[in-house]
Structure formats: C-alpha cells, structure tokens
Design an enzyme around this catalytic site. Structure first.
Site, PDB file in Angstrom:
ATOM      1  N   HIS A  29     -21.879 -12.910 -41.685  1.00  0.00           N
ATOM      2  CA  HIS A  29     -22.742 -13.764 -42.490  1.00  0.00           C
ATOM      3  C   HIS A  29     -22.816 -15.146 -41.855  1.00  0.00           C
ATOM      4  O   HIS A  29     -21.787 -15.693 -41.455  1.00  0.00           O
ATOM      5  CB  HIS A  29     -22.179 -13.893 -43.908  1.00  0.00           C
ATOM      6  CG  HIS A  29     -22.932 -14.856 -44.770  1.00  0.00           C
ATOM      7  ND1 HIS A  29     -24.131 -14.548 -45.355  1.00  0.00           N
ATOM      8  CD2 HIS A  29     -22.645 -16.133 -45.137  1.00  0.00           C
ATOM      9  CE1 HIS A  29     -24.551 -15.590 -46.054  1.00  0.00           C
ATOM     10  NE2 HIS A  29     -23.665 -16.559 -45.935  1.00  0.00           N
ATOM     11  N   LYS A  70     -44.308  -7.504 -23.816  1.00  0.00           N
ATOM     12  CA  LYS A  70     -43.312  -8.276 -24.566  1.00  0.00           C
ATOM     13  C   LYS A  70     -43.258  -9.717 -24.077  1.00  0.00           C
ATOM     14  O   LYS A  70     -42.980 -10.646 -24.860  1.00  0.00           O
ATOM     15  CB  LYS A  70     -41.922  -7.638 -24.472  1.00  0.00           C
ATOM     16  CG  LYS A  70     -41.839  -6.185 -24.928  1.00  0.00           C
ATOM     17  CD  LYS A  70     -42.702  -5.857 -26.131  1.00  0.00           C
ATOM     18  CE  LYS A  70     -42.806  -4.363 -26.334  1.00  0.00           C
ATOM     19  NZ  LYS A  70     -43.962  -3.730 -25.718  1.00  0.00           N
ATOM     20  N   GLU A 109     -49.770  -4.732 -31.164  1.00  0.00           N
ATOM     21  CA  GLU A 109     -49.064  -5.697 -30.318  1.00  0.00           C
ATOM     22  C   GLU A 109     -50.038  -6.655 -29.649  1.00  0.00           C
ATOM     23  O   GLU A 109     -49.807  -7.876 -29.611  1.00  0.00           O
ATOM     24  CB  GLU A 109     -48.202  -4.973 -29.284  1.00  0.00           C
ATOM     25  CG  GLU A 109     -46.968  -4.317 -29.891  1.00  0.00           C
ATOM     26  CD  GLU A 109     -45.982  -3.781 -28.872  1.00  0.00           C
ATOM     27  OE1 GLU A 109     -44.870  -3.421 -29.275  1.00  0.00           O
ATOM     28  OE2 GLU A 109     -46.323  -3.723 -27.660  1.00  0.00           O
ATOM     29  N   GLU A 118     -43.114   8.063  -5.364  1.00  0.00           N
ATOM     30  CA  GLU A 118     -43.917   7.239  -6.278  1.00  0.00           C
ATOM     31  C   GLU A 118     -45.117   6.681  -5.521  1.00  0.00           C
ATOM     32  O   GLU A 118     -44.965   6.128  -4.427  1.00  0.00           O
ATOM     33  CB  GLU A 118     -43.072   6.104  -6.848  1.00  0.00           C
ATOM     34  CG  GLU A 118     -43.846   5.028  -7.593  1.00  0.00           C
ATOM     35  CD  GLU A 118     -44.682   5.565  -8.751  1.00  0.00           C
ATOM     36  OE1 GLU A 118     -45.877   5.201  -8.822  1.00  0.00           O
ATOM     37  OE2 GLU A 118     -44.162   6.352  -9.562  1.00  0.00           O
ATOM     38  N   LEU A 177     -42.234   1.364  -8.006  1.00  0.00           N
ATOM     39  CA  LEU A 177     -41.049   1.839  -8.701  1.00  0.00           C
ATOM     40  C   LEU A 177     -40.930   1.118 -10.052  1.00  0.00           C
ATOM     41  O   LEU A 177     -41.084  -0.088 -10.134  1.00  0.00           O
ATOM     42  CB  LEU A 177     -39.811   1.551  -7.842  1.00  0.00           C
ATOM     43  CG  LEU A 177     -38.469   2.042  -8.351  1.00  0.00           C
ATOM     44  CD1 LEU A 177     -38.452   3.558  -8.415  1.00  0.00           C
ATOM     45  CD2 LEU A 177     -37.358   1.531  -7.437  1.00  0.00           C
TER      46      LEU A 177
END
Length: 462
Positions: free
Chosen positions: A439, A55, A186, A38, A42
C-alpha cells in the site's frame, strides 16, 4: 540447388519474428544446430512494425496529455504541440537499441543467420539465396501482414495500414479508423493524444469486442470522455477520395469524412507462394493448421506465431517457439492454455485481462455457477493519485477458482502478471485474499477485489 553449407541442421526456421527467433534461441541453448532465415529484419512485426513502435507512440501521447493536464496536479506547463520527426526519432531509437541487442543475442548463441526470402522446398529443406538449407526439422514462422476488405485498396496515401501509420510524416487533423479491436483503439488513443479528431468504426456492437463486455463498456465511456468518437454495430460498405481526404460509407448509408482512413481490421497470415501447400502442409484460409504441440500434419514440419490460428500476440509466439524447440530437444512439453495468456490493449485507459469472460464462464459452467465481482478503482489510493478511473472485475466458479480477471485503467497492463498467476494456478479468492499487497499501489486493487470476493472486503462495501 546445392546445400552450400554442406551440413544438415537440427532445425531450420523460416521467419525471424517473435516465434522464430524464440525457437532459435531456445533451440541453440539446448544444443540444437539451428539455421534462422529472415527476409527483412530480425525481430519481425513486433519489434519493427507492431508492439514496440506503437507503444512508443502511445507513451509520447501520454506525455503530451500530461503536459496539457499538468495544472490539475499543481504543475504549471506549456504545451506547444507535437514534433512528429522527434517522436519518430525517439521511437526509432528504441527499436534500434532492441534490434542491436537481439542481433547480438542470436550471434552469441551460434545460430546460423541467413538473410533472404526463403521458400519451403521439401518437408526438410528451405531454399534461400540460391541455396538449399537442409534440416531434420523445419519450423514455419512467417508471421502476418495487415488485412483489408474486398474493394478497399490500401494505397499508403490517404487509405493506410498500421505499417504506414507508424511512419506517417505528420499528425493528421482528422482520421477514421476502421476496426475497434486492439490495433484500432491503440492508434485512436495515440492520435487523439497528438491532437487528431478521431472516429472509430466497428461493425460489432462494442469496442475491443473479444474482451469482457464490462471492459468494453468502460473503455467506451472513457473514450467518450476523451472526445474519441465511435460508431458501433454497422459494417463498412465503401470508401472514396474527396477533395481533401476520404469519405467512408457504412451499410446503413451513414457517412464519415476525414483526412486519412486507417484500416485496422486485423492481420492475416503470410503463407502464399511459400511452398507450404505444395509440400502437403494442411492449411485453412492461409493459416497453417497445427495440433497442441505446434505440429503440422507433415511430421518434419511445425509452425508457430501469427501464421497459425492462435492468439496474435508476440508473447504467444515466444511461448510457441520455445515449446517447439524444447519438444525437438527431447524435453517434456505441456500444451499452451491460451485462455491463460495475458492480454493487454495499451490505449488510455489500458484494458488488461487473463482467463475467460463472464459470458464464456456462464456458457461453460452454467449461469447459476458463476459469480462476478467488480472493484472500482475509485477505492484505490494510487489510482486516485494518478487520476485514473476503471474497474477490476473477477469471474469465479461458485465456491471454486477465479477463472477470469478483467481490468480497465491506466497501468493495468502492469498488474496482469499477478492476474496470470491467479488464473493459471487456479487460485481461490480466499488464497489470494490472505496475501499482503503493498500500500499504496494499484496492485493492491487486485488484493482488495479478492478480499471482497472472499467475503471480507476492506476498502469497499459489501
């Protein structure tokens, strides 16, 4: 170049994002000797420049909205604004914790991790840091980067990509977002929550155009209510700097001005200059072509993730990487049903789906063989408590299985797990209807929708 490691690995993986590290972890777990290469960090795009940081920004925006609107719940609060440095610290702390955990996981599985920019040098080797890493099999997992349009230069100043937006040192007063897909809506949602005046430009006729049209219309209605502006159905023509920001001109001559322009038209594969074509790997527009088992046309080379023309989702990368590792370890593998992959857009409100759209179902089965049912969240107690609006739409083959579940509303992403089981296990409405849903929960709305589709509605009209 010499192979300094003086070993031949079972699997050499080029790229440590979702697909690459999932293959490494699963391969090592199955006894394969794995090397993982990489060039950056990572975890790849998802962890550092995609899923996780976006997010975190969206959650910070949700908290801001709750602070502004708390009085509707009888809670007295004062909203004093956004401390963007503190938001970034929160975001970066989340990333840092997950990054350290992933590093530890890779080390614990005895994966040989090599940091450096790799290049495919033969069908069984990758060159990195002046070393040739040999393997019986090579997995290409080099991911994607933000795309732009011809003549539109992303400069990181006023014309930015999602990478720049994630580290922006201020909350822009106004923003134009080019692209109404997942990335665009978003950021539109997060920035609106932070106080930005947002306009989304989408050349197709709806926001989130790959979703069921009903979901798109519900999101558009919710965005209008939130004050997020959008222009649909006309494509971008040009952008230029003004004294104070950026001016965007569309193909019909309409113009928009804002402080920044976020280019969010999707992501393209990272493949140029990495030796793929030189080694005979079949390509199309930069994507590596694979079969249903992620095999390229070169027998010793596979590819996964955003590098291949499948859904650009981290969990798809995970699944593809695991499939390759298990295939190479000799396990029986099953091709991925991409329609059965859950899809979530984490704007406010969320859009979640699994299976096919009503239009696609009619195309496949015939219009007279498709049944669609909408269940409004107004009939769901927990959604009323949360003050969220939206719908669950079910698409069924007449007298058969549910082939599409499409949901709009806050927290609908948390309901997509059961929806995934319904689609992938080819459940009949009556089979889901006989399950008892707790519920009051939003999950109960899925049960209620299936009760209605089975012909025995409870908290909804016939």
């Amino acid at each position: 170049m010499a192979n300094d490691a003086s070993t031949v690995f079972d699997l050499v993986i080029l790229g440590g994002g979702s697909g690459g590290y999932a293959a490494a972890l699963r391969g090592a777990q199955l006894g394969l000797d794995v090397a993982l290469i990489e060039k950056n960090k990572l975890g790849g795009t998802c962890l550092h420049n995609g899923c996780i940081p976006t997010k975190a920004l969206l959650h910070a925006g949700e908290i801001a909205d709750q602070a502004r609107e708390a009085d509707q719940f009888g809670v007295l609060t004062t909203f004093e604004g956004i401390d963007i440095k503190a938001v970034h610290k929160y975001k970066d702390d989340v990333i840092s914790g997950l990054y350290k955990g992933l590093q530890g996981l890779v080390a614990s599985r005895k994966v040989t991790y090599i940091e450096g920019e790799g290049r495919l040098s033969s069908p069984t080797s990758v060159d990195v840091n002046g070393q040739r890493v040999e393997g019986r099999h090579v997995l290409l997992a080099t991911g994607s980067v933000p795309k732009s349009l011809p003549g539109l230069e992303i400069d990181g100043n006023r014309i930015i990509s999602s990478d720049h937006a994630l580290t922006l040192d201020r909350v822009p007063e106004s923003a134009i977002i080019l692209g109404g897909g997942v990335i665009g809506v978003e950021f539109a949602s997060a920035w609106k929550s932070f106080g930005t005046d947002v306009t989304v430009i989408e050349g197709l006729k709806h926001l989130v155009p790959v979703e069921d049209e009903n979901s798109s219309k519900l999101l558009e209605r919710a965005f209008r209510k939130r004050g997020i502006k959008f222009n649909l159905g006309t494509f971008f023509q040009s952008a230029e700097y003004t004294d104070n920001g950026v001016k965007v001109t569309l193909a019909d001559g309409k113009t928009f001005e804002a402080e920044v322009l976020l280019v969010a038209i999707g992501r393209g594969p990272v493949s140029a200059g990495l030796g793929y074509e030189e080694q005979g790997v079949a390509m199309d527009r930069g994507y590596v072509l694979v079969d249903e088992y992620m095999r390229t046309n070169v027998p010793t080379v596979s590819a996964v993730g955003d590098l291949v023309p499948t859904l650009q989702l981290a969990h798809v990368g995970f699944a593809e990487g695991i499939l390759v590792a298990e295939r190479l370890a000799g396990l029986k593998t099953v091709p991925i049903d991409y329609d059965g992959v859950p899809r979530v857009t984490y704007c406010h409100p969320e859009v979640a789906s699994v299976g096919i759209t009503e239009a696609k179902a009619k195309e496949i089965y015939g219009a007279d063989k498709v049944v669609a049912l909408k269940y409004n969240l107004a009939g769901n107690g927990k959604s009323k408590i949360l003050k969220t609006a939206g719908e669950i739409k079910l698409v069924q083959v007449k007298d058969g299985a549910v082939v599409g579940v499409h949901m709009v509303g806050d927290r609908m992403g948390e309901q997509v797990g059961e929806a995934q089981l319904i689609y992938n296990w080819e459940a009949l409405p009556a089979e889901v209807a006989q399950l008892i849903h707790a519920h009051p929960t939003q999950n109960e709305a899925l049960g209620e929708a299936h009760l209605a589709l089975a012909g025995k509605p409870l908290h909804s009209h016939d």
